[in-house]
Design an enzyme around this catalytic site. Structure first.
Site, short mmCIF file in Angstrom:
data_model
loop_
_atom_site.label_atom_id
_atom_site.label_comp_id
_atom_site.label_asym_id
_atom_site.label_seq_id
_atom_site.Cartn_x
_atom_site.Cartn_y
_atom_site.Cartn_z
N ASP A 158 14.68 -7.85 -3.99
CA ASP A 158 16.14 -7.91 -3.81
C ASP A 158 16.58 -7.55 -2.31
OD1 ASP A 158 16.22 -8.63 -6.31
OD2 ASP A 158 16.84 -6.59 -7.26
N HIS A 206 -2.80 -13.04 7.99
CA HIS A 206 -3.34 -11.96 7.61
C HIS A 206 -2.12 -11.06 7.06
CE1 HIS A 206 -6.23 -8.72 8.08
NE2 HIS A 206 -6.84 -9.37 7.03
N ASP A 211 -1.48 11.61 18.90
CA ASP A 211 -0.97 13.21 19.21
C ASP A 211 -0.33 13.78 17.94
OD1 ASP A 211 -1.85 12.77 21.78
OD2 ASP A 211 0.01 12.39 22.60
N HIS A 256 -11.18 -0.44 4.21
CA HIS A 256 -10.11 -1.71 4.31
C HIS A 256 -8.89 -1.21 5.16
CE1 HIS A 256 -8.00 -5.46 3.48
NE2 HIS A 256 -8.93 -5.74 3.89
N LYS A 302 0.66 -9.02 4.69
CA LYS A 302 0.76 -8.86 3.35
C LYS A 302 2.27 -7.88 3.04
CE LYS A 302 -3.97 -8.32 4.13
NZ LYS A 302 -4.76 -7.88 5.46
N LYS A 306 -6.11 0.07 7.80
CA LYS A 306 -6.06 -0.24 8.97
C LYS A 306 -4.92 0.70 9.51
CE LYS A 306 -6.81 -4.54 7.36
NZ LYS A 306 -8.02 -4.46 7.04
#
Length: 544
Positions: free
Chosen positions: A181, A174, A446, A439, A176, A441
């Site tokens: 470079d 999952h 605090d 979508h 991404k 996450k």
């Protein structure tokens, strides 16, 4: 008539059995002879290295980050990153659509390879349906290497593969990220597809990722190498064997899924943002902070009997940037190594925990942890998708069990409307307008720390899929996120509460500060609600 019907059924069953047997005979190829490769050194001269050096020197031990909360800018940033690369591109994605944005970025990878850039493309194979011809064309380029993670051997009848190899194929990558470079990286929640870049009709995703320079980049590169050389990564040419009329130099691979008006819009966004010049002249408004990379060991994607992470030390599931001395510990014996690694990377909430996740299925372990925080006086807020906004009703069916117990303990629950938007970590809106689905996450603790990555708060992310993200030790960003969410919640969400009779109700506030109370999930049909109710009766939680 009955005998003909029986014959048809028997023939169908026989054909299915034959297909299953043929599929079972297609075993994965050997990894013997596969090359082991690593990323380039960060000190190799390049335009990006020259620009970043002075910035990093001014902020020793810190990484610079630039939040990408606007979909058009997120696309422009990726295109600029590819165009700025001079030596290498390491690209890792769960989903890469063959739509307008996907084809445009494929084309940019080809152009990069043709100017001498070494491109390594690692794709999870679960979402490459229909891409074999395109990937074959790309893989023929001398400077492009493609590997598939947990591949399907049967390319046409993929569903049958689950019958014979479910334990392996149910585990997915999952992650991404895209890194140029070994100098600059983009990671977070976005896949490659028009819906992730605020483009097109239908549901658009409210999402978030970051562009970063500094010490964090080498950690992302090391992590990419772990996956590229893992036991689940197979050379594309060992999996797909087909001749192909497509050429990598073609500007469009599939005209039916390529929209020229959208392509013009992407081009306009790229030119308007002038992103590549800002990358190369160092004028991006970076925020500097300690970043901690948290990532699964790729062995998590192996079937349980072959999963080396089950017997390894918990450090295998955590990469810590060199500017932090924290070490991972097992804090929750019933939780996965992923969540333990994340827990070890952040401070324990003392006052406030804000969780933003598209899919929220906390399990009994998560429920007990949230109850513990409430007993200690910590304010806990959850923002997730409403039934009207979610793109996966099955996951929503797993979430519905937890709403009432959480509310009884004082946890605040907000569900995104299907026409909502959110303010991001800078002074602009998260993408999301006509029909939106959350979508992103992320969570804040605090007002001191912020997490951005691919990890959903559900059993699949914890136990089955590999995940990655960064913990950002920046009070400025965390507090801005909290403030932005506080301001947006009344307009873009339903607040879920319990009535005096203990029944669920959804509160919707309009722009005149008038509140409407719903006694069932708002903006949904009775059939949607019946379907989710039926799904909630099934033992699906471990798969969600």
């Amino acid at each position: 008539m009955n005998s003909k019907y029986i014959n048809h059924v028997c023939t169908l069953c026989l054909n299915l059995c034959i297909l299953c047997m043929l599929n079972a005979c297609q075993s994965l190829p050997s990894l013997q002879g596969r090359s082991v490769e690593t990323h380039i050194a960060a000190d190799i001269p390049s335009s990006l290295a020259y620009t970043n050096a002075s910035l990093i020197t001014q902020h020793p031990g810190l990484s610079g980050l630039y939040p990408l909360d606007d979909g058009h800018e997120a696309f422009a940033a990726r295109m600029a990153l590819i165009r700025a690369a001079e030596h290498s591109l390491d690209v890792q994605y769960y989903i890469w659509r063959n739509d307008t944005s996907g084809q445009l970025l494929f084309h940019e990878l080809v152009l990069a390879a043709q100017r001498g850039v070494q491109v390594r493309l690692l794709l999870d194979d679960n979402n490459t349906v229909g891409l074999d011809k395109v990937l074959t064309a790309l893989n023929q380029e001398p400077n492009i290497q493609i590997r598939l993670f947990n591949p399907f051997m049967h390319r046409h009848w993929r569903a049958l593969s689950y019958v014979t190899d479910f334990a392996r194929l149910n585990r997915r990558m999952h992650n991404k990220s895209i890194t140029a470079d070994n100098q600059i990286t983009i990671l977070g929640g976005r896949n490659i597809g028009d819906e992730y870049f605020d483009m097109g009709k239908g549901t658009l995703f409210v999402d978030l990722d970051i562009l970063a320079i500094g010490p964090i980049v080498n950690q992302v590169s090391n992590n990419f190498d772990r996956y590229w050389n893992s036991a689940s990564a197979y050379d594309f040419s060992r999996i797909v064997h087909r001749r192909n009329k497509l050429q990598a130099s073609m500007p469009v691979f599939k005209r039916r899924s390529f929209n020229y008006l959208r392509a013009d819009s992407y081009g306009n966004a790229y030119n308007r943002d002038n992103f590549i010049n800002r990358l190369l002249d160092g004028s991006l408004n970076y925020q500097w902070a300690h970043l901690i990379l948290v990532s699964d060991n790729p062995d998590k994607a192996l079937p349980k009997g072959k999963n080396k992470s089950n017997t390894s030390q918990p450090t295998d599931s955590l990469l810590v940037a060199p500017d932090t001395a924290q070490s991972p510990v097992i804090k929750y014996e019933k939780a996965s190594l992923t969540l333990n690694a994340l827990a070890a990377s952040v401070v324990e909430p003392q006052k406030d925990l804000l969780v933003i996740t598209p899919y929220f299925v906390p399990t009994q372990t998560g429920l007990e942890y949230l109850f513990k925080l409430r007993e200690e006086g910590v304010r806990v807020r959850i923002l997730t998708n409403s039934l009207a906004a979610t793109d996966v009703p099955a996951v929503h069916s797993g979430y519905v069990h937890y709403r009432t117990p959480l509310l009884k303990e004082g946890v605040e629950i907000y569900e995104l409307k299907n026409q909502g938007f959110l303010k991001g970590p800078r002074d602009r809106a998260f993408t999301g307008n006509s029909e939106s689905s959350l979508h992103a996450k992320t969570f804040t603790i605090d007002g001191q720390q912020l997490y951005i990555g691919s990890l959903n708060f559900d059993p699949r992310s914890a136990r089955l899929n590999t995940e990655m993200g960064v913990v950002i030790q920046s009070p400025e960003m965390a507090q801005f996120m909290n403030q932005a969410i506080n301001e947006a919640l009344p307009d873009v969400t339903y607040q879920v509460k319990l009535s005096a009779q203990g029944k669920l109700e959804w509160l919707k506030t309009n722009d005149k500060n008038q509140t409407r109370v719903y006694h069932h999930e708002p903006d949904t049909s009775i059939w949607q609600r019946i379907w989710v109710k039926m799904l909630s009766w099934l033992p699906l939680e471990s798969l969600l």
